[in-house]
Design a protein around this motif. Structure first.
Motif: not given
Length: 621
Positions: A281-302
């Motif tokens: 779960m901490l790895r998930w948080h770290t990945a979401l802080e970068g762009d390995a999973i979602l783009s910045e535009d996607a995270k704005k919706k997320y």
């Protein structure tokens, strides 16, 4: 010469007497001072060493109260606390560790939200698409539902359509969802729905051509470095899995219950049940802080606060997340989850670089009860150290107590909608800081829904859970529903009300009539014929009898003089008296040798009201 008890941890300090409702343990008995730490303010973190010390103290306390599970706290990309507690599998003595695999419950929804956004990034769908694009034979009442509605719980769908582990195929589930009437029109109001996220999981499978589990593994978990997260792909070893427990009953692991080859059936798929570890779960948080999973535009919706989580809620829902503005004006992105046995909470204070992950596997000590206190510790704010025991108060005792009288006055004001009387109560019983925190109109407005919904109520039980907290369990005369009212009082005189919490609950467990002292007779406890077993049996005999002569004999014959003399005989007798009163029709629920010269026994009452855990040590000779 028999080995005597040299240390009984429980005596004078750690008798754990828990009062259970059907929803879990609310409190434990006998007052114990709450602990507050002076806060440096939310603008700066407390010293790391002090935070670690306070976390250890808090977690050790709840572990003795029955918590088993794991806690991870990270600050500024550094893990400052990571520790497991209790047993993941009691029958095989497998401890709960930081590598134990447990369920996240509804935390799963954030993975489904991310999967939809990932597909949108891949150009395969849009969150504004209507569900008619993906499902055939959509009835007219559901034609206006969009993926956005499903993601934000605003589709008007029912909360659930069946038992989590009932066998149902994807096609059968979609048909059931389409044929079930809506609770309200799409887009009208937030109403939490597992159904919507299972439909999103079906869309993930249809659009990607993969199973839900395979898609999230390939596009979310693998890029994040999460090797132990999923429904089935990780293929965990049984020894890694946490069992769930309720009332001592072993529910087993998630893998012990009906499921398809590629994950759970559709009442659970996509909305709950993902298995993971705190490290993943901490790895998930770290990945979401970068762009390995979602783009910045996607995270704005997320992370966008799309809709309030209810008419009176200050939090908002994103795409599988609760979005909260903290008192510091910073952003908390969070979600919790669980079932009747497991619980988990995931808190990401993204502006402050803090992450908290906590999970548990007994129904009686759920992780979600403790996560906010843990956050307060992490930020150096005041917190309440859980009491080892609590004090049950009669109505007469409430009337004789300053805070108790305020509690009764609050109960009385619930039964009226007279604005003048309510205003007078607020002026007379609220702490000045609480009173001045908002205009009178706001205080009146916040109380009005409870006055309308609960109204006049009968007091079922009152419990002082710390020096400055009283909990009332009441039954509405209007509709017979039971409510738990938590009143927090300021620590300094005049002890005005500084906080109010309300939630629905179950009726308090009634205690059966107990036999008179000396009428209980003898009992066979079935413990081993060893030094430890014999000492435990003697202790149980003393508690069961309730007779002063038997208790005195136990103290003289079965305790070392050093231990017996640590406390006046009156205090020893008083404690045994309390145990006798709390444990009507005492039962031995379990016994375990915890070391060469130590043991733990778990006691309960047949009425189901109380449980006590007792630990003691023997002298080596």
């Amino acid at each position: 010469m028999k080995a005597r008890i040299t240390r009984m941890i429980s005596l004078m300090v750690i008798f754990v007497i828990q009062f259970y409702f059907l929803t879990g343990a609310l409190a434990s008995a006998m007052p114990f001072a709450s602990r507050s730490q002076n806060s440096p303010g939310f603008s700066q973190a407390a010293p790391k060493e002090q935070v670690i010390k306070n976390l250890n103290e808090y977690m050790d306390r709840i572990a003795f109260l029955g918590f088993s599970g794991v806690l991870l706290v990270a600050m500024d990309d550094e893990i400052i606390f990571s520790r497991g507690y209790g047993m993941a599998d009691r029958s095989r003595n497998i401890p709960f560790t930081t590598e134990t695999v447990t369920t996240t419950g509804s935390i799963t929804k954030q993975f489904t939200g991310a999967a939809i956004l990932k597909l949108e990034m891949m150009g395969k769908l849009s969150v504004q698409d209507p569900i008619t694009k993906y499902f055939d034979n959509v009835p007219s009442d559901k034609k206006d539902i969009s993926l956005h509605h499903l993601l934000t719980h605003t589709a008007g769908l029912r909360p659930a359509l069946g038992y989590d582990f009932a066998e149902i195929s994807r096609e059968e589930y979609i048909e059931l969802a389409m044929s079930t009437p809506l609770n309200r029109a799409p887009g009208e109001l937030y109403e939490y729905s597992n159904v919507g996220f299972s439909l999103l999981a079906a869309i993930v499978e249809q659009v990607s051509g993969q199973s839900y589990d395979a898609f999230v593994h390939e596009h979310l978990f693998k890029p994040a470095g999460m090797t132990k997260t999923g429904y089935a792909v990780p293929n965990w070893h049984r020894d890694e899995m946490a069992h769930g427990y309720r009332g001592g009953r072993d529910w087993g692991t998630f893998l012990d219950h009906p499921r398809a080859e590629d994950g759970p059936y559709w009442h659970l798929r996509g909305n709950g049940g993902i298995l993971t570890t705190v490290g993943d779960m901490l790895r998930w948080h770290t990945a979401l802080e970068g762009d390995a999973i979602l783009s910045e535009d996607a995270k704005k919706k997320y992370y966008h606060p799309h809709v309030p989580e209810g008419p009176r809620a200050s939090s908002h829902y994103g795409y599988g997340w609760s979005i909260v503005t903290t008192p510091r004006g910073t952003k908390l992105i969070t979600h919790n989850g669980g079932n009747p046995y497991f619980a988990a909470d995931f808190l990401r204070y993204v502006d402050e670089g803090a992450v908290i992950v906590i999970a548990s596997n007994p129904a009686e000590q759920r992780a979600t009860r403790h996560s906010r206190q843990i956050a307060r510790i992490a930020f150096g704010y005041e917190y309440t150290l859980p009491p080892l025991v609590v004090e049950t108060m009669s109505e007469t005792e409430l009337q004789e107590d300053l805070m108790g009288r305020s509690a009764l006055a609050f109960l009385e004001i619930l039964g009226t909608q007279d604005e003048e009387s309510t205003s007078r109560f607020i002026r007379e019983h609220y702490a000045s800081s609480y009173l001045n925190s908002a205009p009178m109109d706001s205080h009146l407005k916040s109380l009005k829904p409870d006055q309308e919904e609960i109204g006049a109520a009968e007091l079922g039980q009152s419990v002082r859970t710390s020096d400055h907290v009283i909990e009332l369990t009441v039954q509405s005369k209007k509709n017979g529903e039971w409510w738990l009212i938590k009143l927090i009082f300021e620590k300094e005189p005049p002890h005005g009300i500084s906080g109010i919490g309300m939630r629905d609950t179950q009726p308090p467990v009634a205690k059966s009539e107990k036999a008179e002292k000396g009428d209980r007779g003898k009992r066979e406890w079935g413990l081993p014929d060893s030094s430890t077993g014999r000492r435990a049996s003697e202790f149980l005999d003393a508690v069961y009898s309730g007779e002063e002569s038997v208790i005195r004999n136990f103290i003289e014959e079965s305790m070392t003089k050093e231990f017996a003399s640590q406390f006046p005989i009156e205090e020893h007798l008083s404690l045994f008296e309390q145990l006798y009163d709390e444990l009507d029709e005492i039962e031995l629920l379990g016994a375990e040798k915890t070391g060469p010269f130590s043991a733990e026994i778990l006691l309960g009452s047949k009425s189901g009201g109380n449980r006590i855990r007792v630990q003691f040590e023997l002298e080596p000779e």
